[in-house]
Design a protein around this motif. Sequence first.
Motif, PDB file in Angstrom:
ATOM      1  N   HIS A 102       0.826  -1.206   0.000  1.00  0.00           N
ATOM      2  CA  HIS A 102       0.000   0.000   0.000  1.00  0.00           C
ATOM      3  C   HIS A 102       0.858   1.252   0.000  1.00  0.00           C
ATOM      4  CE1 HIS A 102       0.487  -1.754   3.939  1.00  0.00           C
ATOM      5  NE2 HIS A 102       0.516  -0.539   4.444  1.00  0.00           N
TER       6      HIS A 102
ATOM      7  N   PHE B  67     -18.230   4.269  -3.912  1.00  0.00           N
ATOM      8  CA  PHE B  67     -17.329   4.123  -2.769  1.00  0.00           C
ATOM      9  C   PHE B  67     -18.091   3.609  -1.553  1.00  0.00           C
ATOM     10  CE2 PHE B  67     -15.586   7.517  -5.473  1.00  0.00           C
ATOM     11  CZ  PHE B  67     -14.387   6.916  -5.796  1.00  0.00           C
TER      12      PHE B  67
ATOM     13  N   ILE C 217     -17.649  -0.059   0.314  1.00  0.00           N
ATOM     14  CA  ILE C 217     -17.305  -0.209   1.722  1.00  0.00           C
ATOM     15  C   ILE C 217     -18.343  -1.100   2.414  1.00  0.00           C
ATOM     16  CG2 ILE C 217     -17.014   1.013   3.909  1.00  0.00           C
ATOM     17  CD1 ILE C 217     -15.897   3.376   2.204  1.00  0.00           C
TER      18      ILE C 217
ATOM     19  N   MET D 228     -17.860  -4.647   1.277  1.00  0.00           N
ATOM     20  CA  MET D 228     -16.722  -5.299   1.943  1.00  0.00           C
ATOM     21  C   MET D 228     -17.123  -5.828   3.307  1.00  0.00           C
ATOM     22  SD  MET D 228     -13.170  -3.393   1.011  1.00  0.00           S
ATOM     23  CE  MET D 228     -13.508  -1.842   1.760  1.00  0.00           C
ATOM     24  N   ALA D 229     -17.952  -5.050   4.018  1.00  0.00           N
ATOM     25  CA  ALA D 229     -18.388  -5.467   5.344  1.00  0.00           C
ATOM     26  C   ALA D 229     -19.271  -6.704   5.250  1.00  0.00           C
ATOM     27  CB  ALA D 229     -19.132  -4.328   6.030  1.00  0.00           C
TER      28      ALA D 229
ATOM     29  N   SER E 267     -17.132  -9.904   3.846  1.00  0.00           N
ATOM     30  CA  SER E 267     -15.943 -10.378   4.545  1.00  0.00           C
ATOM     31  C   SER E 267     -16.156 -11.749   5.176  1.00  0.00           C
ATOM     32  CB  SER E 267     -15.539  -9.380   5.611  1.00  0.00           C
ATOM     33  OG  SER E 267     -16.553  -9.280   6.580  1.00  0.00           O
TER      34      SER E 267
ATOM     35  N   TRP F  98      -3.650   0.687   9.019  1.00  0.00           N
ATOM     36  CA  TRP F  98      -3.171   1.299   7.770  1.00  0.00           C
ATOM     37  C   TRP F  98      -4.076   2.436   7.339  1.00  0.00           C
ATOM     38  CZ3 TRP F  98       1.503   0.103   7.889  1.00  0.00           C
ATOM     39  CH2 TRP F  98       1.941  -1.192   8.149  1.00  0.00           C
TER      40      TRP F  98
ATOM     41  N   ILE G 276      -4.843   5.216   5.279  1.00  0.00           N
ATOM     42  CA  ILE G 276      -4.474   5.938   4.057  1.00  0.00           C
ATOM     43  C   ILE G 276      -5.438   7.118   3.918  1.00  0.00           C
ATOM     44  CG2 ILE G 276      -3.927   5.645   1.585  1.00  0.00           C
ATOM     45  CD1 ILE G 276      -2.410   3.672   3.157  1.00  0.00           C
TER      46      ILE G 276
ATOM     47  N   LEU H 155     -14.812  -1.081  10.962  1.00  0.00           N
ATOM     48  CA  LEU H 155     -15.050  -2.115   9.956  1.00  0.00           C
ATOM     49  C   LEU H 155     -13.991  -3.219  10.056  1.00  0.00           C
ATOM     50  CD1 LEU H 155     -16.029   0.069   6.889  1.00  0.00           C
ATOM     51  CD2 LEU H 155     -17.474  -1.604   8.041  1.00  0.00           C
TER      52      LEU H 155
ATOM     53  N   PHE I  66     -15.759  -6.384  11.252  1.00  0.00           N
ATOM     54  CA  PHE I  66     -16.079  -7.182  10.065  1.00  0.00           C
ATOM     55  C   PHE I  66     -14.849  -7.674   9.328  1.00  0.00           C
ATOM     56  CE2 PHE I  66     -19.622  -4.239  10.720  1.00  0.00           C
ATOM     57  CZ  PHE I  66     -20.696  -5.116  10.765  1.00  0.00           C
ATOM     58  N   LYS I  67     -13.648  -7.437   9.897  1.00  0.00           N
ATOM     59  CA  LYS I  67     -12.403  -7.850   9.244  1.00  0.00           C
ATOM     60  C   LYS I  67     -12.255  -7.242   7.854  1.00  0.00           C
ATOM     61  CE  LYS I  67     -11.483 -12.201  11.600  1.00  0.00           C
ATOM     62  NZ  LYS I  67     -12.704 -12.449  12.387  1.00  0.00           N
ATOM     63  N   VAL I  68     -12.757  -6.017   7.669  1.00  0.00           N
ATOM     64  CA  VAL I  68     -12.620  -5.337   6.386  1.00  0.00           C
ATOM     65  C   VAL I  68     -11.223  -4.710   6.305  1.00  0.00           C
ATOM     66  CG1 VAL I  68     -13.411  -3.372   5.015  1.00  0.00           C
ATOM     67  CG2 VAL I  68     -15.069  -4.872   6.121  1.00  0.00           C
ATOM     68  N   ASP I  69     -10.581  -4.907   5.156  1.00  0.00           N
ATOM     69  CA  ASP I  69      -9.238  -4.377   4.931  1.00  0.00           C
ATOM     70  C   ASP I  69      -9.224  -2.850   5.100  1.00  0.00           C
ATOM     71  OD1 ASP I  69      -6.633  -4.115   4.057  1.00  0.00           O
ATOM     72  OD2 ASP I  69      -7.251  -3.870   1.981  1.00  0.00           O
TER      73      ASP I  69
ATOM     74  N   VAL J 272      -6.804  -0.681   4.509  1.00  0.00           N
ATOM     75  CA  VAL J 272      -6.138   0.085   3.449  1.00  0.00           C
ATOM     76  C   VAL J 272      -7.177   0.609   2.464  1.00  0.00           C
ATOM     77  CG1 VAL J 272      -4.537  -0.031   1.500  1.00  0.00           C
ATOM     78  CG2 VAL J 272      -4.010  -1.240   3.606  1.00  0.00           C
ATOM     79  N   VAL J 273      -7.982  -0.317   1.932  1.00  0.00           N
ATOM     80  CA  VAL J 273      -8.928   0.065   0.894  1.00  0.00           C
ATOM     81  C   VAL J 273     -10.053   0.923   1.456  1.00  0.00           C
ATOM     82  CG1 VAL J 273     -10.562  -0.825  -0.805  1.00  0.00           C
ATOM     83  CG2 VAL J 273      -8.358  -1.922  -0.542  1.00  0.00           C
ATOM     84  N   SER J 274     -10.594   0.543   2.623  1.00  0.00           N
ATOM     85  CA  SER J 274     -11.741   1.305   3.133  1.00  0.00           C
ATOM     86  C   SER J 274     -11.335   2.736   3.498  1.00  0.00           C
ATOM     87  CB  SER J 274     -12.382   0.589   4.328  1.00  0.00           C
ATOM     88  OG  SER J 274     -11.482   0.545   5.413  1.00  0.00           O
TER      89      SER J 274
ATOM     90  N   LEU K  18      -8.879   4.445   2.206  1.00  0.00           N
ATOM     91  CA  LEU K  18      -8.591   5.151   0.957  1.00  0.00           C
ATOM     92  C   LEU K  18      -9.887   5.608   0.272  1.00  0.00           C
ATOM     93  CD1 LEU K  18      -6.514   5.817  -1.408  1.00  0.00           C
ATOM     94  CD2 LEU K  18      -7.233   3.635  -2.368  1.00  0.00           C
ATOM     95  N   LEU K  19     -10.862   4.692   0.198  1.00  0.00           N
ATOM     96  CA  LEU K  19     -12.104   5.018  -0.503  1.00  0.00           C
ATOM     97  C   LEU K  19     -12.881   6.108   0.223  1.00  0.00           C
ATOM     98  CD1 LEU K  19     -13.401   1.535  -1.708  1.00  0.00           C
ATOM     99  CD2 LEU K  19     -11.892   3.142  -2.855  1.00  0.00           C
ATOM    100  N   LEU K  20     -12.746   6.158   1.554  1.00  0.00           N
ATOM    101  CA  LEU K  20     -13.460   7.198   2.304  1.00  0.00           C
ATOM    102  C   LEU K  20     -12.986   8.599   1.903  1.00  0.00           C
ATOM    103  CD1 LEU K  20     -13.973   5.945   5.953  1.00  0.00           C
ATOM    104  CD2 LEU K  20     -15.712   6.818   4.406  1.00  0.00           C
TER     105      LEU K  20
END
Lengths: 314, 351
Positions: free
Chosen positions: A95, A285, A289, A292-293, A296, B85, B87, B135, B139-142, B144-146, B148-150
């Motif tokens: 990253h 976006f 998100i 993803m939740a 997962s 992480w 970002i 998250l 919910f084990k959401v990554d 890095v991506v979440s 960044l997208l925010l």
Amino acid sequence: MSAVFEQIFQVGFLAAIIRIATPLAFATLGEMFSERAGVLNLGIEGIMLLSAMTGFTATSLSGSLWLGVLVAVLTGMLMGALHALFTVALGLSQHVCGIGVTLFSSGLAYFLYRLIFGQQSVPPSIKGFETLPVPVLSSLPVLGPAVFNQFALVYMAILAIPLAAFVLYRTPWGLSVRMVGENPRAADSAGVSVIATRFQAVILGGALMGLAGAFLSMAQFNAFTFGVVSGRGWVAIALVVFGRWDPWRSAGAALLFAFVDALQLRMQASGLGHIPYEAFLMLPFIFTIVAMAVMSRNAVAPSALLKPFRREER
Amino acid sequence: MFRLEVRVSTPAWFNLALPLLAIAATLVLCSGLIALAGAGVIEAYGVMFTASLGDSYAITETMVRAAPMIFTGLAVAVAFRAKFWNIGAEGQLLAGAVASCFVGAIPMSGPLAMLLMAVAGAAAGAAVALAPATLRVKFKVDDVVSSLLLNSVIYYALMALIEGPWKDSFSGYPISPPIEDSANFPVLLEGTRLHLGVVVALLAAPLIWFLIVRTTLGFRIRVTGENPEAARYGGIHVERVLISTALLSGALAGLAGVGEVGGVHFQVMSDISPGYGYSGIVVAMLARLNPLGVVPAAIFLAAVMTGAEAMSRATGVPAFLSDVIQGTALLAMLVALLFTAYRIRRVGVAR
């Protein structure tokens, strides 16, 4: 309501969706290949920008559109190789490297563009791609003019989707890509070179990101501006997740996003909407998100994503 | 014969040597671009240095630019220490700017307004950072991506505000109405833009250093980052630590936005941050995630940005060189960090 309905089923509207979806489809497929091999490429935003710039410049100087496309693709591959060098060969954190590649490529794109073209009151433009009607098919009602009277790059994007699915699921190389993304240790034991396969996947991804950039500056806008990519790379990151790392679903996600974007543009133009257009732009976006939740629990992301591979470490 | 060996520990002088090595490599690499632009390398870097650090006014301008990057650098350093992480400092900065501008526009006494602006901005940044942390924990959401997208979500929310209900009715431009004059951060040196927020940023760094190195929370953050399993085994509630880290990190990034509103722009516009959130990643990495190192790292980047404009006027080299330097410095630093993981050892040839 019927006014909205009429808007939707206009040929121009369908054509606009396809056109908006094209660079996203290229970029999303590119990111997908990279991630399926276990490498997150956050350099995508900068790679698209730099490719858009080099492609535009090559065309502007040579007059050849296809030379521009070639240069954009090579730029994408080169930057993909750079990202792979850092993340695959040296095993640095994906990253942070990705952000580094984006900062570096965007800076380089701005710098070189200003160096080559200077500061002009009217930004230079090129005569971009013209639509290329497909014989017979373009005379179909509705679908004909919307889908089969498009730029050559649009047809390439449409063909790239089944091709990507074929390569990923039906070829030995595609199997290697999936193996090194899921279980690099097992792939290594089976004689697959993890390093080489990841390099190849990230470079292929870079080539597709280059095509996305080329489309933006050479077919959609026919000029390079500093906002030519404006977050489309980040959208692609979202669409890959939303499309569950699958070529078909990812392309579908790109189409869905393009539909929402085109709708938003129409509503803005016709003054129909009372909802701020930014609300639509936010949607992919937010959806991603939330997705993803929800997703997962059945972990669909490549297991080795973000994890560098070092043979000697067990 | 030489061979790579895994390093167990790194000597302390590495903390200084590696960033300097990375910066030196960056300047050498980027000198190629200066030469490409047909200017003298020494001259261009010379102008860059003089215009950013050569006299007291230039130094104040550089410090004004360094302040937001000190805050975002601290935000990233704190988060990365816990391996959260983040970002998303860019979005957290924007949220902080919006919240503080909203508060600053309410008429009240100056000091109270500034205090409440800081509180609101920090809270808004923390709230944004809470999302990816929650998250991840629930919910084990990554992250890095979440995170960044925010950034994009917050950016479009800001645009919707300043192009919609918040649009300045006086000018008609897509900018927010200005904050009250009394809420403008006091200027510390007459004739410069050096404002109170810069001093707060400089004080924040040792404060955060103390927190990380000397307090229980700091200890938990470090252990969670270095070895979450051991942390859990040692009775540390890792999830709670991640949430606390996110709140702290987001609040710091939010404060970067507060400083820009209260001390520099006095209102919110779409380009209030030229990517300070992403620069924060560069700053934090150059600082090796050490809060004290964040200050010189941020000043370096700020000097490059401030100096690039003068260099461009004097030599014709595009000012975008500063963006290239930023990206190159991050990549060079990452490579330099390999020296902390490995050492090159000479191995005797067997006789």
